[in-house]
Design a protein around this motif. Structure first.
Motif, mmCIF file in Angstrom:
data_model
loop_
_atom_site.group_PDB
_atom_site.id
_atom_site.type_symbol
_atom_site.label_atom_id
_atom_site.label_comp_id
_atom_site.label_asym_id
_atom_site.label_seq_id
_atom_site.Cartn_x
_atom_site.Cartn_y
_atom_site.Cartn_z
ATOM 1 N N UNK A 126 0.862 -1.189 0.000
ATOM 2 C CA UNK A 126 0.000 0.000 0.000
ATOM 3 C C UNK A 126 0.895 1.235 0.000
ATOM 4 N N UNK A 127 0.665 2.145 -0.957
ATOM 5 C CA UNK A 127 1.493 3.347 -1.074
ATOM 6 C C UNK A 127 0.676 4.494 -1.646
ATOM 7 N N UNK A 128 1.076 5.720 -1.285
ATOM 8 C CA UNK A 128 0.365 6.896 -1.794
ATOM 9 C C UNK A 128 1.251 7.750 -2.704
ATOM 10 N N UNK A 129 2.407 7.246 -3.078
ATOM 11 C CA UNK A 129 3.304 8.084 -3.875
ATOM 12 C C UNK A 129 4.090 7.311 -4.906
ATOM 13 N N UNK A 130 5.210 7.891 -5.300
ATOM 14 C CA UNK A 130 6.132 7.257 -6.241
ATOM 15 C C UNK A 130 7.421 6.924 -5.497
ATOM 16 N N UNK A 131 8.130 5.878 -5.917
ATOM 17 C CA UNK A 131 9.393 5.535 -5.258
ATOM 18 C C UNK A 131 10.422 6.647 -5.401
ATOM 19 N N UNK A 132 11.356 6.713 -4.452
ATOM 20 C CA UNK A 132 12.474 7.644 -4.553
ATOM 21 C C UNK A 132 13.222 7.406 -5.862
ATOM 22 N N UNK A 133 13.911 8.430 -6.337
ATOM 23 C CA UNK A 133 14.569 8.370 -7.645
ATOM 24 C C UNK A 133 15.685 7.328 -7.718
ATOM 25 N N UNK A 134 16.232 6.932 -6.560
ATOM 26 C CA UNK A 134 17.316 5.944 -6.585
ATOM 27 C C UNK A 134 16.804 4.503 -6.542
ATOM 28 N N UNK A 135 15.487 4.328 -6.579
ATOM 29 C CA UNK A 135 14.908 2.993 -6.482
ATOM 30 C C UNK A 135 14.812 2.343 -7.860
ATOM 31 N N UNK A 136 15.278 1.097 -7.962
ATOM 32 C CA UNK A 136 15.336 0.393 -9.248
ATOM 33 C C UNK A 136 14.019 -0.340 -9.502
ATOM 34 N N UNK A 137 13.076 0.386 -10.065
ATOM 35 C CA UNK A 137 11.733 -0.157 -10.293
ATOM 36 C C UNK A 137 11.758 -1.288 -11.313
ATOM 37 N N UNK A 138 12.534 -1.134 -12.374
ATOM 38 C CA UNK A 138 12.563 -2.157 -13.429
ATOM 39 C C UNK A 138 13.066 -3.498 -12.886
ATOM 40 N N UNK A 139 14.098 -3.460 -12.071
ATOM 41 C CA UNK A 139 14.625 -4.697 -11.496
ATOM 42 C C UNK A 139 13.597 -5.353 -10.577
ATOM 43 N N UNK A 140 12.907 -4.528 -9.769
ATOM 44 C CA UNK A 140 11.871 -5.091 -8.899
ATOM 45 C C UNK A 140 10.748 -5.705 -9.719
ATOM 46 N N UNK A 141 10.365 -5.038 -10.795
ATOM 47 C CA UNK A 141 9.305 -5.575 -11.659
ATOM 48 C C UNK A 141 9.680 -6.961 -12.168
ATOM 49 N N UNK A 142 10.940 -7.147 -12.563
ATOM 50 C CA UNK A 142 11.384 -8.463 -13.034
ATOM 51 C C UNK A 142 11.309 -9.499 -11.919
ATOM 52 N N UNK A 143 11.704 -9.105 -10.695
ATOM 53 C CA UNK A 143 11.645 -10.033 -9.559
ATOM 54 C C UNK A 143 10.216 -10.472 -9.270
ATOM 55 N N UNK A 144 9.304 -9.504 -9.304
ATOM 56 C CA UNK A 144 7.907 -9.825 -9.001
ATOM 57 C C UNK A 144 7.302 -10.679 -10.103
ATOM 58 N N UNK A 145 7.566 -10.340 -11.352
ATOM 59 C CA UNK A 145 7.030 -11.143 -12.465
ATOM 60 C C UNK A 145 7.540 -12.581 -12.373
ATOM 61 N N UNK A 146 8.832 -12.743 -12.065
ATOM 62 C CA UNK A 146 9.395 -14.086 -11.934
ATOM 63 C C UNK A 146 8.768 -14.824 -10.763
ATOM 64 N N UNK A 147 8.659 -14.142 -9.626
ATOM 65 C CA UNK A 147 8.111 -14.777 -8.431
ATOM 66 C C UNK A 147 6.662 -15.194 -8.586
ATOM 67 N N UNK A 148 5.861 -14.328 -9.192
ATOM 68 C CA UNK A 148 4.450 -14.674 -9.367
ATOM 69 C C UNK A 148 4.274 -15.742 -10.450
ATOM 70 N N UNK A 149 5.079 -15.676 -11.515
ATOM 71 C CA UNK A 149 4.991 -16.694 -12.568
ATOM 72 C C UNK A 149 5.376 -18.072 -12.049
ATOM 73 N N UNK A 150 6.341 -18.105 -11.127
ATOM 74 C CA UNK A 150 6.774 -19.374 -10.526
ATOM 75 C C UNK A 150 5.896 -19.805 -9.357
ATOM 76 N N UNK A 151 4.843 -19.023 -9.092
ATOM 77 C CA UNK A 151 3.905 -19.297 -7.992
ATOM 78 C C UNK A 151 4.605 -19.310 -6.630
ATOM 79 N N UNK A 152 5.638 -18.446 -6.521
ATOM 80 C CA UNK A 152 6.331 -18.311 -5.241
ATOM 81 C C UNK A 152 5.508 -17.491 -4.262
ATOM 82 N N UNK A 153 4.720 -16.546 -4.790
ATOM 83 C CA UNK A 153 3.872 -15.701 -3.962
ATOM 84 C C UNK A 153 2.864 -14.987 -4.849
ATOM 85 N N UNK A 154 1.804 -14.473 -4.211
ATOM 86 C CA UNK A 154 0.903 -13.525 -4.851
ATOM 87 C C UNK A 154 1.406 -12.122 -4.509
#
Length: 223
Positions: A126-154
């Motif tokens: 839950x968030x009301x804003x955007x991540x700080x500029x030093x946050x690597x959103x693209x890398x996190x997106x890849x981690x989440x896509x991999x984790x959800x595709x592998x059914x590691x978590x929702x």
């Protein structure tokens, strides 16, 4: 329960871990953080009233601002009191979600090592804003896509007023896109979440799970 500093299971019910990753940055000050605190307490109290859910659901609470703090380690609801969240700082969103993914991995390893069956864990952001500029959103997106595709978590992201929904869409899986909170209906969201977790923890392997309607809290929800 710990024995010689080694955690042992309190019961051998099938477990479901729910990790709440909550934005406590400065922009959440005032009514938003007050309503969020009310909401997480509603969630805690409602889970406690259901004997099956209270024996199966483990909650982990992570806050993020300029830093990331694990306020509640994975625990059955009877074993902790919800802390009071206080706003401060900026928005290390990526770091907060990465901490949640690590907690999921560690807890699943513990379940396996102690012979406990488990449901697929949930990570709720839950968030009301955007991540700080030093946050690597693209890398996190890849981690989440991999984790959800592998059914590691929702993974389920909820945007509060002011949230950058483009970022939340980027890090979410297509099967579970982000939702936008209607006003400050945190309590309604957490009532829905407690009902959802009760449904999940009351199910058997192979069951079709019909989640409750999110109409009470989701902006733009249509039947």
């Amino acid at each position: 329960m710990a024995f010689n500093n080694v955690e042992t299971p309190e019961n051998f019910e099938q477990k479901c871990l729910c990790v709440l990753v909550l934005d406590v940055s400065g922009s959440m000050s005032g009514d938003p953080i007050d309503q969020l605190n009310n909401g997480i307490n509603t969630f805690h109290e409602e889970i406690k009233t259901d004997s099956t859910a209270s024996n199966r659901l483990e909650v982990c609470l992570i806050e993020f601002s300029s830093d990331v703090n694990v306020l509640v380690e994975p625990s059955l609801v009877e074993n902790f009191t919800m802390p009071r969240l206080i706003t401060k700082g900026t928005t290390k969103l990526v770091d907060g979600v990465r901490e949640a993914i690590q907690k999921v991995s560690e807890r699943k390893g513990w379940y396996k090592s102690t012979g406990q069956r488990y449901y697929r864990p949930w990570i709720i952001l839950m968030t009301d804003g955007a991540p700080d500029s030093d946050q690597d959103v693209d890398s996190l997106a890849n981690e989440i896509r991999t984790g959800t595709a592998n059914k590691s978590f929702f993974f389920f992201a909820v945007g509060v007023q002011g949230a950058n929904m483009d970022v939340l869409t980027k890090i979410s899986s297509p099967e579970m896109p982000p939702s936008f909170l209607k006003g400050l209906k945190f309590s309604e969201f957490f009532k829905w979440l407690s009902a959802s977790m009760t449904t999940v923890t009351g199910s058997k392997d192979g069951d079709t799970i019909n989640m409750p309607s999110p109409a009470s809290w989701m902006k733009g929800f249509k039947i």
